[in-house]
Design a protein around this motif. Structure first.
Motif, PDB file in Angstrom:
ATOM      1  N   ARG A   8      40.919 -12.393 -26.420  1.00  0.00           N
ATOM      2  CA  ARG A   8      39.937 -13.482 -26.415  1.00  0.00           C
ATOM      3  C   ARG A   8      40.539 -14.704 -25.753  1.00  0.00           C
ATOM      4  O   ARG A   8      41.735 -14.966 -25.884  1.00  0.00           O
ATOM      5  CB  ARG A   8      39.542 -13.834 -27.853  1.00  0.00           C
ATOM      6  CG  ARG A   8      38.590 -12.871 -28.459  1.00  0.00           C
ATOM      7  CD  ARG A   8      38.304 -13.198 -29.923  1.00  0.00           C
ATOM      8  NE  ARG A   8      38.089 -11.964 -30.649  1.00  0.00           N
ATOM      9  CZ  ARG A   8      39.049 -11.187 -31.132  1.00  0.00           C
ATOM     10  NH1 ARG A   8      40.303 -11.540 -31.006  1.00  0.00           N
ATOM     11  NH2 ARG A   8      38.751 -10.069 -31.740  1.00  0.00           N
ATOM     12  N   LEU A   9      39.687 -15.428 -25.035  1.00  0.00           N
ATOM     13  CA  LEU A   9      40.148 -16.606 -24.311  1.00  0.00           C
ATOM     14  C   LEU A   9      39.415 -17.849 -24.780  1.00  0.00           C
ATOM     15  O   LEU A   9      38.235 -17.787 -25.133  1.00  0.00           O
ATOM     16  CB  LEU A   9      39.891 -16.427 -22.808  1.00  0.00           C
ATOM     17  CG  LEU A   9      40.485 -15.180 -22.154  1.00  0.00           C
ATOM     18  CD1 LEU A   9      40.069 -15.123 -20.691  1.00  0.00           C
ATOM     19  CD2 LEU A   9      41.986 -15.166 -22.283  1.00  0.00           C
ATOM     20  N   ARG A  10      40.113 -18.967 -24.742  1.00  0.00           N
ATOM     21  CA  ARG A  10      39.464 -20.256 -24.954  1.00  0.00           C
ATOM     22  C   ARG A  10      38.659 -20.589 -23.711  1.00  0.00           C
ATOM     23  O   ARG A  10      38.941 -20.087 -22.622  1.00  0.00           O
ATOM     24  CB  ARG A  10      40.501 -21.348 -25.207  1.00  0.00           C
ATOM     25  CG  ARG A  10      41.154 -21.231 -26.557  1.00  0.00           C
ATOM     26  CD  ARG A  10      42.188 -22.328 -26.730  1.00  0.00           C
ATOM     27  NE  ARG A  10      42.666 -22.330 -28.093  1.00  0.00           N
ATOM     28  CZ  ARG A  10      42.542 -23.370 -28.916  1.00  0.00           C
ATOM     29  NH1 ARG A  10      42.000 -24.489 -28.513  1.00  0.00           N
ATOM     30  NH2 ARG A  10      42.982 -23.290 -30.145  1.00  0.00           N
ATOM     31  N   ARG A  11      37.658 -21.434 -23.871  1.00  0.00           N
ATOM     32  CA  ARG A  11      36.789 -21.759 -22.741  1.00  0.00           C
ATOM     33  C   ARG A  11      37.591 -22.298 -21.555  1.00  0.00           C
ATOM     34  O   ARG A  11      37.285 -21.972 -20.412  1.00  0.00           O
ATOM     35  CB  ARG A  11      35.730 -22.774 -23.165  1.00  0.00           C
ATOM     36  CG  ARG A  11      34.702 -22.992 -22.069  1.00  0.00           C
ATOM     37  CD  ARG A  11      33.567 -23.876 -22.509  1.00  0.00           C
ATOM     38  NE  ARG A  11      32.812 -23.223 -23.567  1.00  0.00           N
ATOM     39  CZ  ARG A  11      32.188 -23.884 -24.543  1.00  0.00           C
ATOM     40  NH1 ARG A  11      32.223 -25.193 -24.589  1.00  0.00           N
ATOM     41  NH2 ARG A  11      31.508 -23.230 -25.457  1.00  0.00           N
ATOM     42  N   TYR A  17      40.538 -16.798 -15.509  1.00  0.00           N
ATOM     43  CA  TYR A  17      40.377 -15.362 -15.718  1.00  0.00           C
ATOM     44  C   TYR A  17      39.327 -14.789 -14.767  1.00  0.00           C
ATOM     45  O   TYR A  17      39.566 -13.773 -14.114  1.00  0.00           O
ATOM     46  CB  TYR A  17      39.984 -15.072 -17.171  1.00  0.00           C
ATOM     47  CG  TYR A  17      39.701 -13.611 -17.420  1.00  0.00           C
ATOM     48  CD1 TYR A  17      40.743 -12.719 -17.646  1.00  0.00           C
ATOM     49  CD2 TYR A  17      38.404 -13.116 -17.385  1.00  0.00           C
ATOM     50  CE1 TYR A  17      40.501 -11.369 -17.858  1.00  0.00           C
ATOM     51  CE2 TYR A  17      38.146 -11.767 -17.594  1.00  0.00           C
ATOM     52  CZ  TYR A  17      39.199 -10.903 -17.821  1.00  0.00           C
ATOM     53  OH  TYR A  17      38.951  -9.572 -18.015  1.00  0.00           O
ATOM     54  N   LEU A  18      38.161 -15.426 -14.699  1.00  0.00           N
ATOM     55  CA  LEU A  18      37.089 -14.919 -13.843  1.00  0.00           C
ATOM     56  C   LEU A  18      37.492 -14.941 -12.368  1.00  0.00           C
ATOM     57  O   LEU A  18      37.150 -14.035 -11.611  1.00  0.00           O
ATOM     58  CB  LEU A  18      35.805 -15.709 -14.068  1.00  0.00           C
ATOM     59  CG  LEU A  18      35.139 -15.485 -15.424  1.00  0.00           C
ATOM     60  CD1 LEU A  18      33.966 -16.439 -15.596  1.00  0.00           C
ATOM     61  CD2 LEU A  18      34.695 -14.043 -15.583  1.00  0.00           C
ATOM     62  N   LEU A  19      38.234 -15.950 -11.965  1.00  0.00           N
ATOM     63  CA  LEU A  19      38.690 -16.021 -10.577  1.00  0.00           C
ATOM     64  C   LEU A  19      39.757 -14.969 -10.295  1.00  0.00           C
ATOM     65  O   LEU A  19      39.674 -14.236  -9.298  1.00  0.00           O
ATOM     66  CB  LEU A  19      39.221 -17.415 -10.263  1.00  0.00           C
ATOM     67  CG  LEU A  19      39.598 -17.673  -8.814  1.00  0.00           C
ATOM     68  CD1 LEU A  19      38.394 -17.480  -7.886  1.00  0.00           C
ATOM     69  CD2 LEU A  19      40.165 -19.066  -8.654  1.00  0.00           C
ATOM     70  N   LEU A  51      35.431 -18.894 -28.472  1.00  0.00           N
ATOM     71  CA  LEU A  51      36.313 -17.877 -27.897  1.00  0.00           C
ATOM     72  C   LEU A  51      35.465 -16.840 -27.180  1.00  0.00           C
ATOM     73  O   LEU A  51      34.376 -16.494 -27.639  1.00  0.00           O
ATOM     74  CB  LEU A  51      37.141 -17.193 -28.986  1.00  0.00           C
ATOM     75  CG  LEU A  51      38.116 -18.078 -29.749  1.00  0.00           C
ATOM     76  CD1 LEU A  51      38.746 -17.297 -30.897  1.00  0.00           C
ATOM     77  CD2 LEU A  51      39.176 -18.650 -28.838  1.00  0.00           C
ATOM     78  N   TYR A  52      35.976 -16.351 -26.073  1.00  0.00           N
ATOM     79  CA  TYR A  52      35.272 -15.387 -25.236  1.00  0.00           C
ATOM     80  C   TYR A  52      36.034 -14.076 -25.228  1.00  0.00           C
ATOM     81  O   TYR A  52      37.210 -14.042 -24.850  1.00  0.00           O
ATOM     82  CB  TYR A  52      35.149 -15.921 -23.805  1.00  0.00           C
ATOM     83  CG  TYR A  52      34.297 -17.158 -23.715  1.00  0.00           C
ATOM     84  CD1 TYR A  52      32.970 -17.071 -23.315  1.00  0.00           C
ATOM     85  CD2 TYR A  52      34.808 -18.412 -24.032  1.00  0.00           C
ATOM     86  CE1 TYR A  52      32.170 -18.201 -23.230  1.00  0.00           C
ATOM     87  CE2 TYR A  52      34.012 -19.548 -23.956  1.00  0.00           C
ATOM     88  CZ  TYR A  52      32.703 -19.435 -23.550  1.00  0.00           C
ATOM     89  OH  TYR A  52      31.910 -20.558 -23.486  1.00  0.00           O
TER      90      TYR A  52
END
Length: 78
Positions: A8-11, A17-19, A51-52
């Motif tokens: 899980r990632l913080r905003r 991450y997406l890049l 969290l994502y």
């Protein structure tokens, strides 16, 4: 542990991450807005901290990408 290894990632970690993983550039401000207006990736809360899940980010990224095309007129690759 790198961003790509976390479950899980913080905003604030999501744009990198997406890049890095999907080549999708997105600004933190855009994620903040999507968190209130909708259209962004699913999130969970740990107290007040959003969290994502990495799987949700991967799914959201895949949904945003079009099918492969061979021209700007949108002809799909056979």
């Amino acid at each position: 542990m790198t961003t790509l290894e976390k479950p899980r990632l913080r905003r604030s970690e999501v744009p990198a991450y997406l890049l890095d993983k999907h080549g999708i550039p997105i600004a933190l401000a855009t994620l903040n807005k999507m968190a209130t207006t909708g259209g962004g990736p699913a999130m969970r809360y740990a107290g007040r901290i959003p969290l994502y899940d990495v799987e949700d980010l991967d799914r959201w990224a895949a949904d945003r990408l079009s099918q492969p095309v061979t021209s700007t007129s949108g002809k799909k690759v056979a």
